[in-house]
Design a protein around this motif. Structure first.
Motif, PDB file in Angstrom:
ATOM      1  N   ILE A 181       0.854  -1.189   0.000  1.00 31.72           N
ATOM      2  CA  ILE A 181       0.000   0.000   0.000  1.00 31.72           C
ATOM      3  C   ILE A 181       0.890   1.240   0.000  1.00 31.72           C
ATOM      4  O   ILE A 181       1.707   1.426   0.899  1.00 31.72           O
ATOM      5  N   GLU A 182       0.733   2.090  -0.994  1.00 28.44           N
ATOM      6  CA  GLU A 182       1.567   3.276  -1.124  1.00 28.44           C
ATOM      7  C   GLU A 182       1.073   4.404  -0.208  1.00 28.44           C
ATOM      8  O   GLU A 182      -0.125   4.527   0.054  1.00 28.44           O
ATOM      9  N   ARG A 183       2.011   5.206   0.257  1.00 25.94           N
ATOM     10  CA  ARG A 183       1.727   6.326   1.154  1.00 25.94           C
ATOM     11  C   ARG A 183       0.723   7.296   0.526  1.00 25.94           C
ATOM     12  O   ARG A 183      -0.199   7.771   1.199  1.00 25.94           O
ATOM     13  N   ARG A 184       0.880   7.596  -0.735  1.00 20.48           N
ATOM     14  CA  ARG A 184       0.006   8.567  -1.402  1.00 20.48           C
ATOM     15  C   ARG A 184      -1.450   8.096  -1.447  1.00 20.48           C
ATOM     16  O   ARG A 184      -2.370   8.908  -1.534  1.00 20.48           O
ATOM     17  N   ASP A 185      -1.660   6.777  -1.390  1.00 19.86           N
ATOM     18  CA  ASP A 185      -3.016   6.237  -1.414  1.00 19.86           C
ATOM     19  C   ASP A 185      -3.592   6.087  -0.005  1.00 19.86           C
ATOM     20  O   ASP A 185      -4.811   6.158   0.181  1.00 19.86           O
ATOM     21  N   PHE A 186      -2.695   5.870   0.980  1.00 23.77           N
ATOM     22  CA  PHE A 186      -3.148   5.589   2.336  1.00 23.77           C
ATOM     23  C   PHE A 186      -3.454   6.854   3.138  1.00 23.77           C
ATOM     24  O   PHE A 186      -4.430   6.899   3.897  1.00 23.77           O
ATOM     25  N   LEU A 187      -2.638   7.896   3.011  1.00 22.74           N
ATOM     26  CA  LEU A 187      -2.801   9.095   3.840  1.00 22.74           C
ATOM     27  C   LEU A 187      -4.168   9.764   3.693  1.00 22.74           C
ATOM     28  O   LEU A 187      -4.744  10.193   4.699  1.00 22.74           O
ATOM     29  N   PRO A 188      -4.732   9.876   2.482  1.00 21.26           N
ATOM     30  CA  PRO A 188      -6.078  10.457   2.390  1.00 21.26           C
ATOM     31  C   PRO A 188      -7.121   9.675   3.188  1.00 21.26           C
ATOM     32  O   PRO A 188      -7.995  10.264   3.829  1.00 21.26           O
ATOM     33  N   LEU A 189      -7.020   8.335   3.181  1.00 22.77           N
ATOM     34  CA  LEU A 189      -7.944   7.523   3.973  1.00 22.77           C
ATOM     35  C   LEU A 189      -7.749   7.779   5.460  1.00 22.77           C
ATOM     36  O   LEU A 189      -8.706   7.826   6.228  1.00 22.77           O
ATOM     37  N   LEU A 190      -6.495   7.945   5.856  1.00 18.93           N
ATOM     38  CA  LEU A 190      -6.179   8.152   7.267  1.00 18.93           C
ATOM     39  C   LEU A 190      -6.756   9.467   7.774  1.00 18.93           C
ATOM     40  O   LEU A 190      -7.305   9.538   8.872  1.00 18.93           O
ATOM     41  N   THR A 191      -6.657  10.511   6.988  1.00 25.05           N
ATOM     42  CA  THR A 191      -7.159  11.823   7.410  1.00 25.05           C
ATOM     43  C   THR A 191      -8.682  11.861   7.440  1.00 25.05           C
ATOM     44  O   THR A 191      -9.277  12.653   8.173  1.00 25.05           O
ATOM     45  N   GLN A 192      -9.326  10.986   6.690  1.00 26.66           N
ATOM     46  CA  GLN A 192     -10.782  10.975   6.618  1.00 26.66           C
ATOM     47  C   GLN A 192     -11.433   9.978   7.572  1.00 26.66           C
ATOM     48  O   GLN A 192     -12.660   9.972   7.707  1.00 26.66           O
ATOM     49  N   ASN A 193     -10.624   9.148   8.218  1.00 30.13           N
ATOM     50  CA  ASN A 193     -11.190   8.091   9.053  1.00 30.13           C
ATOM     51  C   ASN A 193     -10.509   8.070  10.415  1.00 30.13           C
ATOM     52  O   ASN A 193      -9.456   7.465  10.580  1.00 30.13           O
TER      53      ASN A 193
END
Length: 234
Positions: free
Chosen positions: A114-126
């Motif tokens: 899982i790439e950082r660029r794909d994971f961070l948006p999910l992290l900030t929203q959840n």
């Protein structure tokens, strides 16, 4: 080694059963799923390299992995052993910094990348996902702190007894001869995990075998008298 790509259902099941990602709602999990890549490592292959820049994390779908750190003098210490379902590389995923440790495949391993660029948006929203990731990092820190405390305060028999009891609790299976640790670790592995020499670990294991406290069979340690190890700890 298997080379057939895993199917969509297997990938989905792996993410769904992951303690870290199980809090995601189906649409969020679908977004993450579409970004996930799979990768395989052969036994003995380095999966993550200490000091190298990191931009992704892994979910261990199959196999076991050893986490090690190497000093400037080249001395290697085993910090942790991960099994199926574990996440690897969370720190670099968050800050994009260099890897803090090596991760080496103990078996042929399959991971989801899982790439950082794909994971961070999910992290900030959840928020739930963020809290779970914090819990994972706290567990890593607690494990490291306890290991340092044991090295500082305990002698070698106590450190080895503590390690064997932990391994028995996590990987043990009751049998006719005693509690068999289902994880194969060499004396070099054991000595690295408790920051001792291989010779001192070998001497202590031999002493405990002679006393009937434990035995070894096909590379597995069998605890015949776990209460005796607990008495050493107490």
């Amino acid at each position: 080694m298997l080379i057939t790509p895993i199917d969509r259902a297997t990938k989905w099941d792996s993410l769904s059963r992951s303690w870290l990602f199980s809090v995601l709602h189906p649409p969020e999990r679908e977004r993450l799923f579409d970004c996930v890549k799979e990768r395989r490592f052969r036994k003995g292959e380095t999966m993550l390299e200490q000091g190298r820049e990191g931009s992704n994390m892994m979910v261990l779908v199959a196999g076991r992995a050893r986490v090690t750190a190497t000093s400037a003098e080249g001395k290697e210490v085993t910090l942790m052993i991960h099994e199926t379902g574990a996440t690897l590389g969370e720190l670099a995923l968050l800050d994009g910094g260099p890897r803090s440790a090596n991760v080496v495949a103990m078996d042929n391993c399959l991971v989801l990348l899982i790439e950082r660029r794909d994971f961070l948006p999910l992290l900030t929203q959840n928020p739930d996902l963020a809290l779970r990731l914090i819990a994972v990092l706290c567990d890593r820190l607690r494990t490291t702190s306890l290991a340092l405390e044991e090295v500082a305060l305990m002698d070698i028999p106590m450190r080895l007894a503590s390690l064997l009891l932990k391994l028995s609790s996590r990987y043990g299976m009751e049998g006719k001869q005693g509690r068999r640790i289902q994880l194969k670790l060499s004396q070099a592995d054991l000595s690295s995990l408790i920051a001792a020499t291989r010779e001192s670990v070998n001497k202590q294991l031999r002493s405990w075998r002679e006393q009937g406290i434990l035995d070894e069979e096909d590379g597995h340690i069998i605890l015949r008298q776990p209460d005796a190890l607990q008495a050493i700890m107490d």
